[in-house]
Design a protein around this motif. Sequence first.
Motif, mmCIF file in Angstrom:
data_model
loop_
_atom_site.group_PDB
_atom_site.id
_atom_site.type_symbol
_atom_site.label_atom_id
_atom_site.label_comp_id
_atom_site.label_asym_id
_atom_site.label_seq_id
_atom_site.Cartn_x
_atom_site.Cartn_y
_atom_site.Cartn_z
ATOM 1 N N GLY A 24 99.941 15.889 42.001
ATOM 2 C CA GLY A 24 99.254 17.194 41.708
ATOM 3 C C GLY A 24 97.877 17.341 41.669
ATOM 4 N N LYS A 25 97.087 16.128 41.670
ATOM 5 C CA LYS A 25 95.727 16.284 41.567
ATOM 6 C C LYS A 25 95.102 17.024 42.767
ATOM 7 C CE LYS A 25 91.671 13.657 40.908
ATOM 8 N NZ LYS A 25 90.903 12.342 41.082
ATOM 9 N N VAL A 26 94.251 17.888 42.815
ATOM 10 C CA VAL A 26 93.487 18.287 43.552
ATOM 11 C C VAL A 26 92.615 17.274 44.119
ATOM 12 C CG1 VAL A 26 91.805 19.996 44.483
ATOM 13 C CG2 VAL A 26 93.677 20.666 42.713
ATOM 14 N N MET A 27 92.652 16.862 45.459
ATOM 15 C CA MET A 27 92.091 16.062 46.352
ATOM 16 C C MET A 27 91.017 16.566 46.892
ATOM 17 S SD MET A 27 93.205 13.377 45.067
ATOM 18 C CE MET A 27 92.336 11.987 45.766
ATOM 19 N N GLN A 28 91.381 17.815 47.589
ATOM 20 C CA GLN A 28 90.202 18.500 48.235
ATOM 21 C C GLN A 28 90.455 20.111 47.988
ATOM 22 O OE1 GLN A 28 89.698 17.757 52.330
ATOM 23 N NE2 GLN A 28 90.401 15.590 52.274
ATOM 24 N N ASN A 29 89.253 20.857 47.906
ATOM 25 C CA ASN A 29 89.323 22.137 47.463
ATOM 26 C C ASN A 29 88.175 22.769 48.437
ATOM 27 O OD1 ASN A 29 90.287 24.558 46.234
ATOM 28 N ND2 ASN A 29 88.776 24.371 44.654
ATOM 29 N N ASN A 30 88.413 23.526 49.643
ATOM 30 C CA ASN A 30 87.514 23.761 50.514
ATOM 31 C C ASN A 30 87.686 25.284 50.790
ATOM 32 O OD1 ASN A 30 86.135 21.400 50.961
ATOM 33 N ND2 ASN A 30 88.121 20.743 51.669
ATOM 34 N N GLU A 43 85.559 20.547 45.727
ATOM 35 C CA GLU A 43 86.264 19.948 44.541
ATOM 36 C C GLU A 43 85.342 18.804 43.803
ATOM 37 O OE1 GLU A 43 86.318 17.297 48.070
ATOM 38 O OE2 GLU A 43 86.774 19.436 47.746
ATOM 39 N N LYS A 44 84.265 18.240 44.462
ATOM 40 C CA LYS A 44 82.991 17.604 43.772
ATOM 41 C C LYS A 44 82.092 18.283 43.248
ATOM 42 C CE LYS A 44 84.411 13.557 46.582
ATOM 43 N NZ LYS A 44 84.279 12.577 47.691
ATOM 44 N N GLY A 45 81.994 19.641 43.142
ATOM 45 C CA GLY A 45 81.034 20.493 42.517
ATOM 46 C C GLY A 45 79.940 20.865 43.824
ATOM 47 N N ARG A 46 80.016 20.715 45.131
ATOM 48 C CA ARG A 46 79.028 20.708 46.064
ATOM 49 C C ARG A 46 78.938 22.024 46.651
ATOM 50 N NH1 ARG A 46 80.731 15.357 48.996
ATOM 51 N NH2 ARG A 46 82.493 16.716 49.119
ATOM 52 N N THR A 47 77.802 22.812 46.726
ATOM 53 C CA THR A 47 77.749 24.063 47.452
ATOM 54 C C THR A 47 77.427 23.512 48.584
ATOM 55 O OG1 THR A 47 75.342 24.019 47.513
ATOM 56 C CG2 THR A 47 76.604 24.851 45.370
ATOM 57 N N PRO A 48 77.844 24.728 49.637
ATOM 58 C CA PRO A 48 77.583 24.487 51.000
ATOM 59 C C PRO A 48 76.273 23.999 51.310
ATOM 60 C CG PRO A 48 78.895 26.646 50.945
ATOM 61 C CD PRO A 48 78.411 26.095 49.610
ATOM 62 N N LEU A 49 75.003 24.490 50.802
ATOM 63 C CA LEU A 49 73.895 23.713 50.802
ATOM 64 C C LEU A 49 73.795 22.227 50.352
ATOM 65 C CD1 LEU A 49 70.841 24.228 51.685
ATOM 66 C CD2 LEU A 49 70.542 24.893 49.370
ATOM 67 N N ASP A 50 74.330 21.982 49.536
ATOM 68 C CA ASP A 50 74.363 20.685 49.065
ATOM 69 C C ASP A 50 74.949 19.610 50.317
ATOM 70 O OD1 ASP A 50 73.803 21.135 46.479
ATOM 71 O OD2 ASP A 50 75.664 21.209 45.904
ATOM 72 N N LEU A 51 76.337 20.135 50.658
ATOM 73 C CA LEU A 51 76.711 19.636 51.760
ATOM 74 C C LEU A 51 75.883 19.490 53.052
ATOM 75 C CD1 LEU A 51 80.259 21.075 51.664
ATOM 76 C CD2 LEU A 51 79.726 18.755 51.141
ATOM 77 N N ALA A 52 75.163 20.547 53.469
ATOM 78 C CA ALA A 52 74.399 20.475 54.607
ATOM 79 C C ALA A 52 73.122 19.465 54.461
ATOM 80 C CB ALA A 52 73.651 22.000 54.703
ATOM 81 N N CYS A 53 72.638 19.434 53.317
ATOM 82 C CA CYS A 53 71.716 18.427 52.973
ATOM 83 C C CYS A 53 72.328 16.899 52.942
ATOM 84 C CB CYS A 53 70.932 18.490 51.457
ATOM 85 S SG CYS A 53 69.960 20.143 51.591
ATOM 86 N N LEU A 54 73.299 16.769 52.544
ATOM 87 C CA LEU A 54 74.189 15.586 52.614
ATOM 88 C C LEU A 54 74.385 14.949 53.930
ATOM 89 C CD1 LEU A 54 76.816 15.466 49.778
ATOM 90 C CD2 LEU A 54 74.659 14.115 49.620
#
Length: 130
Positions: free
Chosen positions: A79-85, A117-128
């Motif tokens: 039941g742990k959230v593995m992904q939340n998008n 789920e890891k506290g990343r915004t879309p901007l964080d993801l774009a930079c990563l």
Amino acid sequence: IIQLQEIFSDPKTSKPISNNLDDATATMNSSFGCILNEDSRSDILHHYICYFRWTEAIEKLQKDVTLSQHWKQVHNCNGKVMQNNLPIHLALKFQAHEDLIVALVDAYPEALTLTDEKGRTPLDLACLLK
């Protein structure tokens, strides 16, 4: 390739299991013991993104902009959230075409402040991912 692509793909061929969301969902549930939202209408945008079907995702979004606001959660067997998008998170994780990213931002600009789920915004993801 992120976990969702692996889940929706045949492990031997890396080809999509099915173009039918219900088939892919059933396979994921039975093979991985995951719990998914059964509302396939709202999951269709996520499905198109997972299959790199950018044009179809844009067309679907143009017909119903509220799809951009649908959260998709994937849980493990405990039941742990593995992904939340939101679709914007998923599109960035799959390095979607710029036209889809722009369409998602136009449809739901508030999504730019929301985290996965890891506290990343879309901007964080774009930079990563660039």
